[in-house]
Enzyme design. Structure first.
Site, PDB file in Angstrom:
ATOM      1  N   ARG A 172       0.970  -1.225  -0.012  1.00  0.00           N
ATOM      2  CA  ARG A 172      -0.065   0.138   0.018  1.00  0.00           C
ATOM      3  C   ARG A 172       0.722   1.199  -0.177  1.00  0.00           C
ATOM      4  O   ARG A 172       0.566   2.252  -0.695  1.00  0.00           O
ATOM      5  CB  ARG A 172      -0.912  -0.098   1.333  1.00  0.00           C
ATOM      6  N   CYS A 231      -0.967   5.750   9.320  1.00  0.00           N
ATOM      7  CA  CYS A 231      -1.158   4.308   8.714  1.00  0.00           C
ATOM      8  C   CYS A 231      -2.478   4.614   7.760  1.00  0.00           C
ATOM      9  O   CYS A 231      -2.769   5.770   7.291  1.00  0.00           O
ATOM     10  CB  CYS A 231      -1.661   3.469  10.004  1.00  0.00           C
TER      11      CYS A 231
END
Length: 276
Positions: A172, A231
């Protein structure tokens, strides 16, 4: 005081003259609600806390899990029996993300004695209970600001002046895949530091010296101007802040994280394995 506690230490303290408040924060991203698992069996005396509804505000411009209103958060904690001078132990199913979110919120709002059960419920070897406790009302009143917090502009600045860690999975970060947010990639200047590398195969945190070595290798040392973490939505990032605390670093959390950053098309996005 260490920010984590072993299952054996939890048993000992729970049997003592002033047992800690136990919070069960079982939660999975995109998974089933944690309440049925809690009702099927939890550590005796533990109160269930709903991450999505009680440890986060409504999703929107501030990301998928923005910080809850402090007054509402305080009311939830008091109903769970949390007092300003009473120890709190939080746990989840074993991943540690949700428990770390509760730990961070309590610490950020001024509670001084909060620990995460290392390894979560999976590390617990004692009996489980199906009884839902009704604790006496606590007296904890949140006073936000006890831990450092970043907004989007602060995260961008720290990526240039200090060390900003991206706690998501490496794919990601690189932008290879993005299963949740508008676009893949990372904040320019951020360093990839997947949360999963902070724990062993049993879900317990690595020893403090191993964590210190890991973060030193990523750039967190005596020369670093500051350390921050983000995050996807501020949940696993809290776990990384906790790991940094174990390693001896006080890190700031960008609570809006990638879900807030990527929603704003005016903000730059970097891709690939390198920070820039």
């Amino acid at each position: 005081m260490k920010p984590i506690i072993s299952a054996s230490e939890c048993v000992s303290e729970s049997a003592g003259p002033r047992p800690p408040v136990l919070l069960d924060v079982r939660w999975q991203l995109g998974g089933p609600h944690g309440l049925p698992d809690y009702e099927a069996g939890h550590i005796p005396g533990a109160v269930f806390v709903d991450l999505d509804a009680e440890l986060a505000g409504p999703a929107g411009g501030g990301g998928r899990h923005p910080l809850p209103d402090p007054a509402e958060f305080g009311a939830v904690m008091r109903r769970a029996g949390v007092g300003r001078d009473r120890s709190v132990i939080v746990y989840d199913g074993g991943q540690g993300w949700a428990a770390a979110r509760a730990w961070w919120l309590l610490r950020w709002t001024g509670h001084q004695d909060v620990r995460v059960l290392d390894g979560g419920l999976a590390a617990w070897t004692g009996e489980l209970s199906k009884e839902t406790p009704v604790p006496a009302e606590g007296d904890f009143v949140p006073e936000p600001g006890a831990l450092p917090l970043l907004d989007a502009d602060g995260a961008a600045a720290l990526a240039r002046s200090g060390l900003l860690l991206d706690a998501r999975a490496a794919e990601r970060y690189r932008g290879d895949v993005e299963p949740i947010d508008r676009v893949g990639g990372h904040i320019p200047g951020a360093v990839s530091a997947p949360t999963g590398e902070n724990v062993g195969g049993d879900g317990r945190f690595l020893p403090a010296d191993a964590l210190a070595a890991r973060f030193a290798g990523l750039g967190a040392d005596g020369e670093t101007a500051g350390v921050g973490v983000y995050c996807g939505s501020g949940v696993s990032g809290a776990h990384e802040v906790l790991a940094l605390e174990i390693a001896g670093h006080r890190a700031a959390l960008y609570a809006g994280s990638w879900s807030e950053w990527s929603a704003d098309e005016s903000r730059p996005v970097a891709t690939g394995p390198d920070p820039l």
